[in-house]
Scaffold this active site. Structure first.
Site, PDB file in Angstrom:
ATOM      1  N   HIS A  23       0.834  -0.949  -0.105  1.00  0.00           N
ATOM      2  CA  HIS A  23      -0.136  -0.066   0.013  1.00  0.00           C
ATOM      3  C   HIS A  23       0.983   1.267   0.055  1.00  0.00           C
ATOM      4  CE1 HIS A  23      -3.007  -2.686   2.396  1.00  0.00           C
ATOM      5  NE2 HIS A  23      -3.443  -2.561   1.064  1.00  0.00           N
ATOM      6  N   LYS A  47     -17.220  -6.802   6.466  1.00  0.00           N
ATOM      7  CA  LYS A  47     -15.998  -7.398   6.361  1.00  0.00           C
ATOM      8  C   LYS A  47     -14.944  -7.822   7.590  1.00  0.00           C
ATOM      9  CE  LYS A  47     -13.660  -6.657   2.273  1.00  0.00           C
ATOM     10  NZ  LYS A  47     -12.262  -5.991   1.562  1.00  0.00           N
ATOM     11  N   ARG A  96      -2.076  -6.610  -8.485  1.00  0.00           N
ATOM     12  CA  ARG A  96      -0.997  -7.530  -8.230  1.00  0.00           C
ATOM     13  C   ARG A  96      -0.735  -8.602  -9.342  1.00  0.00           C
ATOM     14  NH1 ARG A  96      -2.996  -7.516  -2.282  1.00  0.00           N
ATOM     15  NH2 ARG A  96      -5.066  -7.349  -3.664  1.00  0.00           N
ATOM     16  N   SER A 134      -2.963  -7.747   2.791  1.00  0.00           N
ATOM     17  CA  SER A 134      -3.460  -7.697   4.258  1.00  0.00           C
ATOM     18  C   SER A 134      -3.512  -8.957   4.752  1.00  0.00           C
ATOM     19  CB  SER A 134      -4.360  -6.556   4.551  1.00  0.00           C
ATOM     20  OG  SER A 134      -4.127  -5.220   4.169  1.00  0.00           O
TER      21      SER A 134
HETATM   22  P1  ADP Z   1      -9.667  -3.785  -0.952  1.00  0.00           P
HETATM   23  O1  ADP Z   1     -10.288  -4.625   0.229  1.00  0.00           O
HETATM   24  O2  ADP Z   1     -10.552  -2.521  -1.586  1.00  0.00           O
HETATM   25  O3  ADP Z   1      -8.939  -4.679  -2.008  1.00  0.00           O
HETATM   26  P2  ADP Z   1      -6.893  -3.394   0.116  1.00  0.00           P
HETATM   27  O4  ADP Z   1      -6.728  -2.883   1.525  1.00  0.00           O
HETATM   28  O5  ADP Z   1      -6.680  -5.009   0.241  1.00  0.00           O
HETATM   29  O6  ADP Z   1      -8.436  -3.006   0.028  1.00  0.00           O
HETATM   30  O7  ADP Z   1      -6.069  -3.024  -1.095  1.00  0.00           O
HETATM   31  C1  ADP Z   1      -6.463  -1.815  -1.666  1.00  0.00           C
HETATM   32  C2  ADP Z   1      -5.860  -1.557  -3.006  1.00  0.00           C
HETATM   33  O8  ADP Z   1      -4.267  -1.731  -2.806  1.00  0.00           O
HETATM   34  C3  ADP Z   1      -6.210  -2.338  -3.936  1.00  0.00           C
HETATM   35  O9  ADP Z   1      -6.263  -1.634  -5.195  1.00  0.00           O
HETATM   36  C4  ADP Z   1      -5.229  -3.422  -3.854  1.00  0.00           C
HETATM   37  O10 ADP Z   1      -5.018  -4.027  -5.185  1.00  0.00           O
HETATM   38  C5  ADP Z   1      -4.039  -2.535  -3.781  1.00  0.00           C
HETATM   39  N1  ADP Z   1      -2.793  -3.371  -3.310  1.00  0.00           N
HETATM   40  C6  ADP Z   1      -2.981  -4.014  -2.124  1.00  0.00           C
HETATM   41  N2  ADP Z   1      -1.733  -4.625  -1.871  1.00  0.00           N
HETATM   42  C7  ADP Z   1      -0.932  -4.197  -2.920  1.00  0.00           C
HETATM   43  C8  ADP Z   1       0.173  -4.512  -3.262  1.00  0.00           C
HETATM   44  N3  ADP Z   1       0.980  -5.608  -2.807  1.00  0.00           N
HETATM   45  N4  ADP Z   1       0.896  -3.998  -4.586  1.00  0.00           N
HETATM   46  C9  ADP Z   1       0.165  -3.150  -5.277  1.00  0.00           C
HETATM   47  N5  ADP Z   1      -1.178  -2.840  -4.843  1.00  0.00           N
HETATM   48  C10 ADP Z   1      -1.600  -3.298  -3.689  1.00  0.00           C
END
Ligand code: ADP
Length: 166
Positions: A23, A47, A96, A134
């Site tokens: 992030h 969630k 990803r 996460s």
């Molecule tokens: P959501 O539940 O909306 O997917 P996340 O907190 O898991 O929320 O992710 C938020 C955003 O960050 C999403 O667009 C996800 O693809 C991106 N993201 C999460 N981890 C990574 C990573 N390791 N590299 C690039 N983008 C990421």
């Protein structure tokens, strides 16, 4: 910013439960290409998050102090409505793997039909964080494993603490 030019504001939405190096990489890279980046934490009661919204706002604030053009907010309801509310013209999402693509494409197309003044921009993950989510952090932390490669040092104890109380 040039005079007369409209401010380019993007919104980067997510759960950030907890925020990871993936992030942070996305935040740093997208903040460089817009005037202001709103990091928006989705409040989604379905969630059952590990961290409260307040905790997530504060963790994001702590680890993004070096990014000057950032605002951290939380929102309920539809992302596209919140994007409109904060006057953002861009939604930033991370890709990803191919598995992210199908879902993200559908959401982006839906959002564009609902509001065609807002576009979704995808950044591909940095290779070193391609595996990182996460969910992975929570899984490893729940077994007491080493999460220092996944999250900033100052968050580590807070993450473990969530599991030691369970
Ligand atoms: P959501 O539940 O909306 O997917 P996340 O907190 O898991 O929320 O992710 C938020 C955003 O960050 C999403 O667009 C996800 O693809 C991106 N993201 C999460 N981890 C990574 C990573 N390791 N590299 C690039 N983008 C990421």
């Amino acid at each position: 910013m040039q005079r007369g030019k409209q401010m380019k504001r993007a919104i980067y939405p997510g759960s950030f439960d907890p925020v990871t190096f993936g992030h942070i990489d996305m935040i740093e890279r997208s903040a460089k290409i817009v005037d202001e980046l709103v990091v928006a934490i989705l409040v989604n009661s379905a969630k059952n998050p590990l961290f409260s919204v307040e905790e997530r706002v504060s963790m994001l604030g702590e680890i993004t102090g070096h990014v000057p053009n950032i605002r951290i907010m939380s929102f309920h309801g539809l992302l596209i409505d919140f994007a409109q509310e904060v006057d953002a013209s861009i939604i930033v999402r991370g890709l990803r793997a191919v598995t992210d693509f199908e879902y993200e494409l559908q959401i982006a197309q839906t959002n564009r039909i609902v509001n065609d003044r807002i576009d979704t921009v995808f950044l591909t993950t940095s290779l070193e964080y391609a595996y990182l989510s996460s969910t992975i952090v929570k899984e490893v932390a729940s077994y007491g494993g080493d999460i220092s490669h996944f999250v900033p040092e100052q968050l580590i104890d807070r993450i473990y603490a969530k599991f030691s109380r369970k």
